[in-house]
Design a protein around this motif. Structure first.
Motif, PDB file in Angstrom:
ATOM      1  N   LYS A 120       0.831  -1.208   0.000  1.00  8.45           N
ATOM      2  CA  LYS A 120       0.000   0.000   0.000  1.00  8.45           C
ATOM      3  C   LYS A 120       0.863   1.254   0.000  1.00  8.45           C
ATOM      4  O   LYS A 120       0.555   2.228  -0.682  1.00  8.45           O
ATOM      5  N   GLU A 121       1.954   1.221   0.766  1.00  6.67           N
ATOM      6  CA  GLU A 121       2.855   2.375   0.817  1.00  6.67           C
ATOM      7  C   GLU A 121       3.530   2.604  -0.531  1.00  6.67           C
ATOM      8  O   GLU A 121       3.719   3.730  -0.971  1.00  6.67           O
ATOM      9  N   GLU A 122       3.887   1.505  -1.212  1.00  5.15           N
ATOM     10  CA  GLU A 122       4.496   1.608  -2.554  1.00  5.15           C
ATOM     11  C   GLU A 122       3.496   2.190  -3.550  1.00  5.15           C
ATOM     12  O   GLU A 122       3.841   2.994  -4.395  1.00  5.15           O
ATOM     13  N   GLU A 123       2.228   1.783  -3.457  1.00  2.00           N
ATOM     14  CA  GLU A 123       1.189   2.282  -4.366  1.00  2.00           C
ATOM     15  C   GLU A 123       0.934   3.777  -4.155  1.00  2.00           C
ATOM     16  O   GLU A 123       0.731   4.501  -5.102  1.00  2.00           O
ATOM     17  N   THR A 124       0.947   4.219  -2.903  1.00  2.00           N
ATOM     18  CA  THR A 124       0.698   5.646  -2.637  1.00  2.00           C
ATOM     19  C   THR A 124       1.888   6.506  -3.055  1.00  2.00           C
ATOM     20  O   THR A 124       1.715   7.677  -3.383  1.00  2.00           O
ATOM     21  N   GLU A 125       3.085   5.941  -3.045  1.00  2.00           N
ATOM     22  CA  GLU A 125       4.273   6.681  -3.464  1.00  2.00           C
ATOM     23  C   GLU A 125       4.322   6.831  -4.980  1.00  2.00           C
ATOM     24  O   GLU A 125       4.927   7.747  -5.503  1.00  2.00           O
ATOM     25  N   SER A 126       3.724   5.895  -5.692  1.00  2.00           N
ATOM     26  CA  SER A 126       3.783   5.905  -7.161  1.00  2.00           C
ATOM     27  C   SER A 126       2.903   6.944  -7.775  1.00  2.00           C
ATOM     28  O   SER A 126       2.025   7.511  -7.427  1.00  2.00           O
TER      29      SER A 126
END
Length: 132
Positions: free
Chosen positions: A126-132
């Motif tokens: 989820k953190e990777e998706e929000t950073e993208s």
């Protein structure tokens, strides 16, 4: 005398002993009475009272009493047909029930560990998706 069906019966009767002992000493449904027993096992003035309440907090201790109840209910004995057969059956059943509880506890710990790892991985995704 000793027969193979006695061993099967021992393995079978130890299952409800383990189930009752584990449920009373660990599961949420008995949390309030268990917490009361924990408190009493620490605060009661007499040794007998403290030990009485402690029995309901320890799966090993409680399994002895559940086993006695099971032996009275079933009349199960092991190896010998007299009172000694009941003593042998009692200690054997406690031992088997505690093996079952130990295995159950190890499985629960593994499942809890796996769930925690999955949660961490999901959180990282989820953190990777929000950073993208």
């Amino acid at each position: 005398m000793f027969q193979l069906h006695q061993v099967y019966t021992l393995f079978l009767l130890a299952i409800p002993v383990a189930c009752v002992a584990w449920t009373v000493t660990h599961e949420e449904i008995f949390r309030e009475p268990r917490e009361y027993c924990i408190q009493c096992s620490k605060e009661k003035k007499t040794l007998m009272a403290r030990k009485f309440f402690y029995v309901f907090t320890c799966e090993y201790c409680f399994s002895h009493y559940v086993t006695v109840l099971m032996l009275v209910m079933t009349g199960f004995h092991l190896y010998l047909d007299d009172w000694r057969g009941y003593v042998i059956a009692g200690f054997s059943m406690v031992w088997m029930a505690n093996i079952y509880m130990s295995l159950y506890n190890m499985i629960r710990i593994d499942l809890k560990k796996e769930k925690t790892l999955i949660k961490k991985e999901e959180q990282a995704m989820k953190e990777e998706e929000t950073e993208s």
